[in-house]
Design a protein around this motif. Structure first.
Motif: not given
Length: 719
Positions: A555, A551, A559, A539
């Motif tokens: 993410c 992106k 998570c 990242d």
């Protein structure tokens, strides 16, 4: 064969499933004593990795040299100030032509494209090489002074300026400078609002050009950007050197405060919970008030209305505390946290009552086995060894190799820019002819051998084994504590039936029989963590090249892996409890723990995380109390009571250290409670399925615990 013997055989049989209400041993008396080694293959792999880790440390120790981090390096790759070398008394790095540091190559190569030598002191006055040649005729001492900033020792300055520039033997000019981070930088000052160097605004650069102080500052700032991290590091080190005893005192107070809370939990758990709650709410309220006062005081200050985005990235963190927006954000965060805690207290009041009962039961167990409170110290020692070994290997690997030299040009437009070179023969090569003004300067330490090519791989291996060892140490502590507390729970008459030295016995069983199982669970967790670190690395490296879809996907991956790590941690902890009790393999213990919890999902929903919430309040209270005292001390707000340190660069550095350290100290003490409650809860569920409360099969749990977690009509054992 009698029924009793048959039941005993069933317990020790591999087909027995602990926790299955259809297969249980009524004579079960706690952790199984007769065991065999589990997950032997993983144990062998773990030992081989540790041996490889030790060998890697030895190889890195042979090739690495941490002094390369501590000392500045000249253009030839020699250290400044290193003992036992010609530069032993030359501790400062001097730049021949600082104006060349405005070149774009400074950002690319992290090196200024000018000759750098080691000197014993910085220049103290203006002097050009041309001026020197005239002054030398009147006073030869001028050459003695100037010659110390040259690469070679000359008898007299007979060379012309053109020849000096071509041979790169001496600087064309020197300026008044002062040492900063062991490097000579111009001695800037402000006179009537005008920037000056040595009381001069304009001066000759030795090559026929007139320069001003602003140009010189621009060049110096370009180098300073490379050194900012080290500068902040030095200031932080100074703050630690000034406040280390205050930090140590704060951690000692946190230890005694945590120890006191742990003892009081046994007697006044309910009252202490409300003390925790009121203390946390009060500390957060104090933080909200302080943020508001700072926000209000900055209202009339210039530039305080700027946003953090307008300010950009600043190396001086204290700059952000001069903005109203910073304190407003802190105030909003604290307000949300305050509201969240109050709402949780309102909606979880029944579950909190159950958690307090579990804490009281845990306090009894800890009271009978007080040595468990000392175990966090052993875990801290093991973790400190792992962290220190990892850091040392990382530094030695990073400083392994021989000096590597790169072609650097002032304008950065040569096609040979950034290629490797040999400084001994560079002036005779085609590169020197094709790129006028190019230099062969030291760039970094590396090499082309097989070892140097695999240094990045060794760093990854170092990180992975470090994570594996860290998780193994934590797993070992959880398994040892679970075995000790399980011995307490399954003692029919407490404390008479509790075996002697339960913690020592449980620790020995975990090391002797279950190293492979603990390594297996730790390996799973370490693999997830290394993948999360890899995602974070990608990242950062690809941040500018990412589109919105990539992106979003990244993410989501972050998570998912965070949730996976949390779930694995929870499952591992309960698996270690089952290993401590029954001595089975990791996979089987994890499966049985999961099935047991799923069969009692309603009780798990009542108990799970609420006890953690109660203990987290205690950790926050300890860290908050110590943090408030440290804040008042380091900001000189307790002058009437005690005199704190007065010469801090960043008061928030020791403050954060005390707060985080106090939280970790409290976490070490309260983690014993967490493991105690988890073990008692697992044993409680096993007790419900193994026994029925009759006279023949009485429950092992206490009457208070039975009333809270079970049906009121159930009969418990008589103590």
């Amino acid at each position: 064969m009698s029924d009793k013997e048959e039941a005993s055989d069933t317990t020790n049989s591999e087909d027995d499933t602990p926790g299955d209400p259809k297969k249980f041993d009524p004579n079960f008396k706690g952790p199984v004593a007769k065991r065999s080694c589990t997950d032997v293959l993983c144990c062998i792999i773990f030992i081989l990795f540790i041996i490889g880790y030790i060998l890697l440390g030895l190889v890195a120790w042979v090739h690495g040299d941490p002094r390369r981090v501590a000392y500045p390096t000249d253009s030839k790759g020699h250290f400044c100030g290193q003992k036992g070398t010609p530069n032993e008394n030359k501790t400062i790095l001097f730049y021949f032509n600082l104006f060349r540091c405005t070149s774009p190559s400074v950002v690319v190569n992290l090196q200024c494209p000018t000759t750098q030598i080691c000197v014993s002191k910085c220049p103290e006055k203006f002097l050009t090489y041309v001026e020197l040649q005239f002054m030398y005729r009147k006073n030869k001492n001028y050459w003695t002074y100037y010659n110390q900033f040259c690469k070679s020792t000359f008898i007299k300055p007979a060379k012309t300026l053109t020849q000096v520039l071509l041979d790169d033997d001496c600087p064309t000019a020197v300026f008044p400078s002062k040492p900063f981070l062991q490097r000579c930088f111009p001695d800037f000052s402000t006179k009537n609002g005008t920037l000056t160097v040595g009381n001069k605004t304009n001066f000759e650069d030795g090559s026929g050009k007139t320069r001003n102080a602003i140009e010189l500052r621009t060049a110096a700032n370009r180098v300073n950007k490379i050194l900012d991290a080290k500068a902040i590091g030095m200031k932080i080190f100074e703050d630690y050197a000034t406040t280390w005893y205050w930090i140590l005192l704060g951690l000692i107070i946190a230890m005694f405060l945590s120890w006191m809370f742990v003892i009081l939990l046994r007697f006044i758990a309910g009252l202490l919970f409300w003390v925790f709650t009121g203390g946390v709410i009060g500390i957060i309220g104090y933080g909200i008030g302080h943020c508001y006062r700072e926000y209000h005081n900055l209202s009339g200050q210039p530039n305080s209305h700027l946003s953090i985005y307008d300010l950009g990235i600043q190396t001086d963190i204290s700059t952000y505390f001069q903005l109203k927006q910073t304190w407003f954000i802190f105030m909003i965060i604290l307000c949300l946290l305050e509201v969240l805690i109050i709402l949780m207290l309102i909606f979880l009041r029944e579950r909190i009552r159950i958690s307090i009962a579990l804490l009281k039961e845990g306090s009894k167990a800890i009271g009978y086995i007080p040595t468990t409170l000392a175990y966090p110290l052993l875990t801290f020692i093991f973790l400190s060894i792992c962290i220190s070994y990892w850091a040392v290997i990382a530094v030695y690997l990073a400083t392994s190799g021989v000096p590597v030299y790169k072609v650097i040009t002032p304008e950065g437009q040569c096609k040979h820019e950034n290629t490797t070179c040999d400084p001994e023969i560079f002036n005779k090569t085609e590169i020197a002819k094709a790129c006028p003004g190019a230099q062969c300067n030291f760039a970094f330490y590396g090499g082309t051998s097989l070892y140097h090519q695999y240094i990045p791989t060794f760093q990854i291996f170092n990180l992975f084994v470090f994570l594996w060892l860290i998780n193994f140490v934590i797993a070992l502590g959880q398994c040892a504590l679970a075995g000790a507390f399980a011995s307490y729970y399954w003692a029919f008459k407490k404390p008479d039936d509790i075996p002697p030295y339960p913690l020592f016995t449980a620790f020995g069983r975990a090391i002797r029989y279950h190293t492979g199982s603990l390594a297996f669970g730790s390996l799973i967790l370490a693999s997830i963590q290394i993948f999360r670190i890899f995602l974070e690395y990608l990242d950062r490296r690809l941040k500018k090249a990412q589109n919105n879809i990539s992106k979003f996907l990244q993410c989501c991956l972050k998570c998912c892996f965070w949730c996976l790590e949390t779930a694995v941690r929870f499952l591992n902890r309960n698996a270690y409890v089952m290993i401590a009790i029954y001595g089975k393999s990791f996979c089987r213990s994890a499966r049985e723990a999961f099935n047991l919890l799923m069969r009692n999902i309603l009780k798990v929903a009542v108990m799970d995380n609420v006890t953690d919430f109660v203990l987290i309040l205690g950790k926050i209270l300890v860290a908050g109390c110590i943090g408030v005292l440290a804040f008042l001390l380091f900001t000189q707000r307790l002058p009437m009571i005690i005199e704190g340190p007065t010469s801090l660069n960043y008061y928030w550095v020791p403050l954060l250290t005390v707060i985080i350290g106090s939280y970790l100290v409290a976490h070490g003490f309260f983690s014993v409670y967490t493991m105690c409650v988890d073990t008692i809860f697992i044993c409680f569920l096993e007790d419900l399925e193994r026994n029925d409360g009759s006279t023949e099969r009485p429950y092992y749990m206490s009457q208070s615990l039975l009333k809270i977690l079970s049906e009121p009509s159930m009969q418990t054992k008589k103590a």
